[in-house]
Design a protein around this motif. Sequence first.
Motif, PDB file in Angstrom:
ATOM      1  N   LYS A   1       0.832  -1.191   0.000  1.00 53.06           N
ATOM      2  CA  LYS A   1       0.000   0.000   0.000  1.00 53.06           C
ATOM      3  C   LYS A   1       0.874   1.252   0.000  1.00 53.06           C
ATOM      4  O   LYS A   1       1.861   1.330   0.705  1.00 53.06           O
ATOM      5  N   ASP A   2       0.509   2.216  -0.826  1.00 52.81           N
ATOM      6  CA  ASP A   2       1.238   3.476  -0.863  1.00 52.81           C
ATOM      7  C   ASP A   2       0.239   4.620  -0.724  1.00 52.81           C
ATOM      8  O   ASP A   2      -0.493   4.933  -1.655  1.00 52.81           O
ATOM      9  N   SER A   3       0.168   5.198   0.482  1.00 47.71           N
ATOM     10  CA  SER A   3      -0.760   6.309   0.679  1.00 47.71           C
ATOM     11  C   SER A   3      -0.085   7.396   1.506  1.00 47.71           C
ATOM     12  O   SER A   3       0.926   7.147   2.158  1.00 47.71           O
ATOM     13  N   VAL A   4      -0.648   8.580   1.453  1.00 48.26           N
ATOM     14  CA  VAL A   4      -0.163   9.677   2.295  1.00 48.26           C
ATOM     15  C   VAL A   4      -1.220   9.936   3.350  1.00 48.26           C
ATOM     16  O   VAL A   4      -2.374  10.233   3.020  1.00 48.26           O
ATOM     17  N   LYS A   5      -0.835   9.794   4.625  1.00 44.42           N
ATOM     18  CA  LYS A   5      -1.807  10.056   5.695  1.00 44.42           C
ATOM     19  C   LYS A   5      -1.948  11.558   5.903  1.00 44.42           C
ATOM     20  O   LYS A   5      -0.958  12.288   5.848  1.00 44.42           O
ATOM     21  N   MET A   6      -3.170  11.971   6.125  1.00 48.31           N
ATOM     22  CA  MET A   6      -3.403  13.417   6.229  1.00 48.31           C
ATOM     23  C   MET A   6      -4.563  13.709   7.174  1.00 48.31           C
ATOM     24  O   MET A   6      -5.579  13.011   7.150  1.00 48.31           O
ATOM     25  N   LEU A   7      -4.382  14.749   8.006  1.00 48.81           N
ATOM     26  CA  LEU A   7      -5.495  15.190   8.844  1.00 48.81           C
ATOM     27  C   LEU A   7      -6.532  15.878   7.962  1.00 48.81           C
ATOM     28  O   LEU A   7      -6.183  16.439   6.921  1.00 48.81           O
ATOM     29  N   PRO A   8      -7.800  15.840   8.360  1.00 47.41           N
ATOM     30  CA  PRO A   8      -8.824  16.457   7.517  1.00 47.41           C
ATOM     31  C   PRO A   8      -8.820  17.977   7.638  1.00 47.41           C
ATOM     32  O   PRO A   8      -9.763  18.584   8.119  1.00 47.41           O
ATOM     33  N   GLU A   9      -7.711  18.592   7.210  1.00 52.00           N
ATOM     34  CA  GLU A   9      -7.573  20.055   7.302  1.00 52.00           C
ATOM     35  C   GLU A   9      -7.232  20.582   5.928  1.00 52.00           C
ATOM     36  O   GLU A   9      -6.312  20.098   5.260  1.00 52.00           O
ATOM     37  N   TYR A  10      -7.960  21.606   5.515  1.00 54.88           N
ATOM     38  CA  TYR A  10      -7.830  22.058   4.136  1.00 54.88           C
ATOM     39  C   TYR A  10      -6.433  22.554   3.794  1.00 54.88           C
ATOM     40  O   TYR A  10      -5.930  22.289   2.704  1.00 54.88           O
ATOM     41  N   ASP A  11      -5.786  23.270   4.719  1.00 53.63           N
ATOM     42  CA  ASP A  11      -4.448  23.790   4.363  1.00 53.63           C
ATOM     43  C   ASP A  11      -3.461  22.654   4.089  1.00 53.63           C
ATOM     44  O   ASP A  11      -2.539  22.801   3.292  1.00 53.63           O
ATOM     45  N   LYS A  12      -3.669  21.485   4.729  1.00 50.02           N
ATOM     46  CA  LYS A  12      -2.797  20.329   4.462  1.00 50.02           C
ATOM     47  C   LYS A  12      -2.999  19.839   3.026  1.00 50.02           C
ATOM     48  O   LYS A  12      -2.045  19.556   2.305  1.00 50.02           O
ATOM     49  N   LEU A  13      -4.265  19.739   2.618  1.00 48.81           N
ATOM     50  CA  LEU A  13      -4.553  19.290   1.253  1.00 48.81           C
ATOM     51  C   LEU A  13      -3.983  20.282   0.245  1.00 48.81           C
ATOM     52  O   LEU A  13      -3.333  19.902  -0.729  1.00 48.81           O
ATOM     53  N   LYS A  14      -4.201  21.556   0.521  1.00 49.91           N
ATOM     54  CA  LYS A  14      -3.754  22.579  -0.422  1.00 49.91           C
ATOM     55  C   LYS A  14      -2.233  22.544  -0.600  1.00 49.91           C
ATOM     56  O   LYS A  14      -1.733  22.560  -1.724  1.00 49.91           O
ATOM     57  N   SER A  15      -1.517  22.464   0.506  1.00 59.97           N
ATOM     58  CA  SER A  15      -0.063  22.483   0.342  1.00 59.97           C
ATOM     59  C   SER A  15       0.426  21.196  -0.333  1.00 59.97           C
ATOM     60  O   SER A  15       1.387  21.216  -1.098  1.00 59.97           O
ATOM     61  N   TYR A  16      -0.271  20.091  -0.104  1.00 54.72           N
ATOM     62  CA  TYR A  16       0.089  18.860  -0.814  1.00 54.72           C
ATOM     63  C   TYR A  16      -0.064  19.047  -2.328  1.00 54.72           C
ATOM     64  O   TYR A  16       0.823  18.707  -3.111  1.00 54.72           O
ATOM     65  N   LEU A  17      -1.199  19.612  -2.715  1.00 56.34           N
ATOM     66  CA  LEU A  17      -1.478  19.780  -4.143  1.00 56.34           C
ATOM     67  C   LEU A  17      -0.494  20.742  -4.782  1.00 56.34           C
ATOM     68  O   LEU A  17       0.051  20.489  -5.860  1.00 56.34           O
ATOM     69  N   VAL A  18      -0.236  21.865  -4.083  1.00 56.01           N
ATOM     70  CA  VAL A  18       0.649  22.877  -4.655  1.00 56.01           C
ATOM     71  C   VAL A  18       2.074  22.338  -4.784  1.00 56.01           C
ATOM     72  O   VAL A  18       2.757  22.579  -5.778  1.00 56.01           O
ATOM     73  N   SER A  19       2.516  21.565  -3.805  1.00 63.34           N
ATOM     74  CA  SER A  19       3.914  21.120  -3.899  1.00 63.34           C
ATOM     75  C   SER A  19       4.078  19.897  -4.808  1.00 63.34           C
ATOM     76  O   SER A  19       5.174  19.621  -5.259  1.00 63.34           O
ATOM     77  N   ASN A  20       2.995  19.171  -5.089  1.00 57.20           N
ATOM     78  CA  ASN A  20       3.156  17.983  -5.921  1.00 57.20           C
ATOM     79  C   ASN A  20       2.833  18.173  -7.397  1.00 57.20           C
ATOM     80  O   ASN A  20       3.255  17.400  -8.231  1.00 57.20           O
ATOM     81  N   PHE A  21       2.037  19.194  -7.708  1.00 53.66           N
ATOM     82  CA  PHE A  21       1.634  19.345  -9.133  1.00 53.66           C
ATOM     83  C   PHE A  21       1.948  20.737  -9.677  1.00 53.66           C
ATOM     84  O   PHE A  21       2.146  21.666  -8.948  1.00 53.66           O
TER      85      PHE A  21
END
Length: 432
Positions: free
Chosen positions: A412-432
């Motif tokens: 399994k390959d997943s990224v664990k993340m708290l349900p907080e929007y700024d976490k999702l946003k920074s993930y998206l911005v730094s990965n794509f």
Amino acid sequence: MHLYSTRNKSGFVSLREAVLKGLPDDNGLYMPESIPQLPDSFFSSLRKMSFVEIGYAVSKALFQEEIPDSNLIDIVSKALTFPAPLVKLADHTFILELFHGPSLAFKDFGARFMAQLMSYFNREEDRELTILVATSGDTGGAVAAGFHNTPGINIVILYPSGKVSELQEKQLTTLGGNVRALEIQGTFDDCQALVKQAFLDKELNQRLRLSSANSINIARLVPQSFYYFEAWKQLPEGTQPVFVVPSGNFGNLTAGILAHKMGLPVQKFVAATNANDVVPKYVKTGKFNPRPSVQTISNAMDVGNPSNFERLQDIFGFTWNRFVEKISSCSLDDDQTRAEIIKCYKDYNYILDPHGAVGFGAWKAHLASHPNSTGVILETAHPSKFIDEVESNLGIKVKVPERLARLRERPKDSVKMLPEYDKLKSYLVSNF
Ligand SMILES: *Cc1c(COP(=O)(O)O)cnc(C)c1O
């Protein structure tokens, strides 16, 4: 091809806009401006045509010139890479097996076709398209497999940690490449809220091209009409079948109506539901009262407010009489569903999954009052997807198809993340 919104019939969009956008701003659903009638020559040669040839002819009639022939052939042949065989149970009873795709459910047809269409429409953009999907289990698997290795498209799947089955999680987290899985430490509703917030974030949408793989995207509906023609081609010549469709959001049934409007001879559609019976109630009383869903063993149909109902209403001119002329309906509770799994195995040595079993029970009820009809029951998932339920009712071992069993071995390959929007946003911005 031009499409309107069920809430505004005067504004039209292109297929490209409808596919990339998914939903109109007014919260309606996209519908084709007109549904073309296929010529007699199509039906007279249908029995000799391959599945891909059928898919091409149907989508060509709908899309017309919006996609050049050579591209459309390419899209259809990359989407339809597995069959939809018709299995005869008895003289008047057939099963259409829609589970031969990678995630073992009919949603593979829609997801693969949508992936190819989106990739085609995105090909001249200089930025990649990033598709965000929140899943409670099943849809994510079909979308992940459908979009895997599709050029120009990234897939980010958000799923609630610990709340999907082991096999479902493997379907989301083992593909790699352009498919990434975010394991959200929260609920499905948290996942959905995060995705929604991302779509509303203007700054993020300037940096990234975001899209969704929504289940009501027109690109998922169209390919689901192909296998109604494919089923008809495999029936004894001259049959005017009854299609029995296990239903939740009613996309599958709407696609069948689309095929019928294009000229496919169909006597009747039977909408088969579990205890979530707002449509059977509508058929009976003319009143549509959506309500919260209840949990059942056919859980992919646990829908209390079916999203495609509005499309069906639109097709039938918002008229109950016309609706019930073509669609009858039947609901089964869980005990009845289990009894049908057992009966079908005993009588025909055929193993149904709980969704197909709801269809099987609805068909038998229909046959009792229409003894001369011929039924095609859509089997929407492979029984091994619901292995505990099926095995405990039948007392036998169900074989898991090789392609699914193999997933178990993969890490399994997943990224664990708290349900907080700024976490999702920074993930998206730094990965794509
Ligand atoms: C999604 C699903 C359904 C319901 O299909 P709708 O198009 O939403 O009516 C039925 N069976 C299975 C196995 C599904 O995954």
